[in-house]
Design a protein around this motif. Sequence first.
Motif, PDB file in Angstrom:
ATOM      1  N   TRP A 195       0.546 -54.339 -18.927  1.00 25.82           N
ATOM      2  CA  TRP A 195      -0.210 -54.438 -17.977  1.00 25.82           C
ATOM      3  C   TRP A 195       0.176 -56.192 -17.336  1.00 25.82           C
ATOM      4  CZ3 TRP A 195      -2.204 -53.004 -13.640  1.00 25.82           C
ATOM      5  CH2 TRP A 195      -2.958 -51.205 -13.709  1.00 25.82           C
ATOM      6  N   GLU A 196       0.874 -56.484 -17.965  1.00 28.53           N
ATOM      7  CA  GLU A 196       0.741 -58.103 -18.018  1.00 28.53           C
ATOM      8  C   GLU A 196       2.516 -58.040 -17.067  1.00 28.53           C
ATOM      9  OE1 GLU A 196      -0.938 -61.575 -21.188  1.00 28.53           O
ATOM     10  OE2 GLU A 196       1.017 -59.847 -21.842  1.00 28.53           O
ATOM     11  N   ARG A 197       3.169 -57.361 -17.383  1.00 27.84           N
ATOM     12  CA  ARG A 197       4.338 -57.279 -16.610  1.00 27.84           C
ATOM     13  C   ARG A 197       3.991 -56.109 -14.730  1.00 27.84           C
ATOM     14  NH1 ARG A 197       6.369 -55.599 -21.960  1.00 27.84           N
ATOM     15  NH2 ARG A 197       5.713 -53.913 -20.967  1.00 27.84           N
ATOM     16  N   ARG A 198       3.149 -55.254 -14.959  1.00 24.43           N
ATOM     17  CA  ARG A 198       2.808 -54.974 -13.988  1.00 24.43           C
ATOM     18  C   ARG A 198       2.532 -55.878 -13.048  1.00 24.43           C
ATOM     19  NH1 ARG A 198      -0.290 -49.594 -16.241  1.00 24.43           N
ATOM     20  NH2 ARG A 198       0.198 -48.800 -14.155  1.00 24.43           N
ATOM     21  N   LEU A 199       1.673 -56.330 -13.146  1.00 17.84           N
ATOM     22  CA  LEU A 199       0.929 -57.164 -12.625  1.00 17.84           C
ATOM     23  C   LEU A 199       1.776 -58.597 -12.028  1.00 17.84           C
ATOM     24  CD1 LEU A 199      -2.488 -58.227 -14.622  1.00 17.84           C
ATOM     25  CD2 LEU A 199      -1.906 -57.284 -12.049  1.00 17.84           C
ATOM     26  N   GLN A 200       2.906 -58.983 -13.331  1.00 19.10           N
ATOM     27  CA  GLN A 200       4.371 -60.017 -12.964  1.00 19.10           C
ATOM     28  C   GLN A 200       4.571 -59.040 -11.166  1.00 19.10           C
ATOM     29  OE1 GLN A 200       3.840 -63.227 -14.178  1.00 19.10           O
ATOM     30  NE2 GLN A 200       5.344 -63.789 -13.072  1.00 19.10           N
ATOM     31  N   GLY A 236       4.057 -57.710  -9.611  1.00 22.37           N
ATOM     32  CA  GLY A 236       2.641 -57.929  -7.959  1.00 22.37           C
ATOM     33  C   GLY A 236       1.965 -56.024  -8.197  1.00 22.37           C
ATOM     34  N   ALA A 237       2.661 -55.240  -8.829  1.00 16.05           N
ATOM     35  CA  ALA A 237       1.376 -53.903  -9.051  1.00 16.05           C
ATOM     36  C   ALA A 237      -0.279 -54.276  -8.856  1.00 16.05           C
ATOM     37  CB  ALA A 237       2.024 -53.236 -10.200  1.00 16.05           C
ATOM     38  N   PRO A 238      -0.524 -53.844  -7.964  1.00 11.70           N
ATOM     39  CA  PRO A 238      -1.854 -53.662  -7.940  1.00 11.70           C
ATOM     40  C   PRO A 238      -2.776 -53.041  -9.015  1.00 11.70           C
ATOM     41  CG  PRO A 238      -1.558 -51.980  -6.250  1.00 11.70           C
ATOM     42  CD  PRO A 238      -0.346 -53.120  -7.016  1.00 11.70           C
ATOM     43  N   ALA A 239      -3.653 -53.895  -9.867  1.00 11.73           N
ATOM     44  CA  ALA A 239      -4.978 -52.855 -10.280  1.00 11.73           C
ATOM     45  C   ALA A 239      -5.458 -52.329  -9.965  1.00 11.73           C
ATOM     46  CB  ALA A 239      -5.171 -53.766 -12.153  1.00 11.73           C
ATOM     47  N   THR A 240      -6.476 -51.288 -10.115  1.00 13.26           N
ATOM     48  CA  THR A 240      -7.335 -50.237  -9.426  1.00 13.26           C
ATOM     49  C   THR A 240      -8.769 -51.067 -10.096  1.00 13.26           C
ATOM     50  OG1 THR A 240      -7.073 -48.343 -10.509  1.00 13.26           O
ATOM     51  CG2 THR A 240      -5.669 -48.503  -8.024  1.00 13.26           C
ATOM     52  N   LEU A 241      -9.646 -50.295  -9.924  1.00 15.10           N
ATOM     53  CA  LEU A 241     -10.736 -50.342 -10.502  1.00 15.10           C
ATOM     54  C   LEU A 241     -11.161 -49.447 -11.637  1.00 15.10           C
ATOM     55  CD1 LEU A 241     -13.598 -51.865 -10.651  1.00 15.10           C
ATOM     56  CD2 LEU A 241     -14.587 -50.200  -9.089  1.00 15.10           C
ATOM     57  N   ARG A 242     -10.485 -48.063 -11.580  1.00 19.13           N
ATOM     58  CA  ARG A 242      -9.760 -47.464 -12.716  1.00 19.13           C
ATOM     59  C   ARG A 242      -9.582 -47.684 -13.987  1.00 19.13           C
ATOM     60  NH1 ARG A 242     -12.114 -41.743 -13.834  1.00 19.13           N
ATOM     61  NH2 ARG A 242     -11.080 -41.251 -15.827  1.00 19.13           N
ATOM     62  N   MET A 265      -8.247 -58.330 -13.055  1.00 18.25           N
ATOM     63  CA  MET A 265      -7.680 -57.325 -14.399  1.00 18.25           C
ATOM     64  C   MET A 265      -6.962 -58.702 -15.848  1.00 18.25           C
ATOM     65  SD  MET A 265      -5.625 -54.855 -16.243  1.00 18.25           S
ATOM     66  CE  MET A 265      -6.256 -53.727 -15.416  1.00 18.25           C
ATOM     67  N   ARG A 266      -6.506 -59.567 -15.398  1.00 21.29           N
ATOM     68  CA  ARG A 266      -6.145 -61.066 -16.005  1.00 21.29           C
ATOM     69  C   ARG A 266      -6.700 -61.749 -16.807  1.00 21.29           C
ATOM     70  NH1 ARG A 266      -2.651 -62.229 -11.011  1.00 21.29           N
ATOM     71  NH2 ARG A 266      -0.408 -61.166 -11.710  1.00 21.29           N
ATOM     72  N   GLN A 267      -8.003 -61.521 -16.171  1.00 20.05           N
ATOM     73  CA  GLN A 267      -9.616 -62.021 -16.767  1.00 20.05           C
ATOM     74  C   GLN A 267      -9.297 -61.013 -17.916  1.00 20.05           C
ATOM     75  OE1 GLN A 267     -12.168 -62.923 -15.059  1.00 20.05           O
ATOM     76  NE2 GLN A 267     -14.085 -64.295 -16.599  1.00 20.05           N
TER      77      GLN A 267
END
Length: 95
Positions: A44-49, A51-57, A1-3
């Motif tokens: 998404w950057e905030r969520r990833l920071q 620690g929230a996981p991103a699903t394939l969806r 997701m970060r990429q």
Amino acid sequence: MRQLIGEARAALPFDAPEAQACTGRCEACAAKLLEALEIELDDWERRLQAGAPATLRDLSDLAQACRQVRDVLIADGLIEGEARRTGATPQSRSR
């Protein structure tokens, strides 16, 4: 997701003045599309920071949104490239 977020920020002209100009075609407004996508990328950057996981969806949905914005920008002549969908041309969107 970060990429994907990094690639989108590098490939799309979020700060380009010509992408912020009103073209009079509200149904495919480059400025509004870029604004909405930037909000989604920031979220998404905030969520990833946090620690929230991103699903394939999630990844697929964000990639689709990026492609759609890219297609509109290409059709409007704001970036170079070929639109992936035949429906992304200015003539077909104005019908």
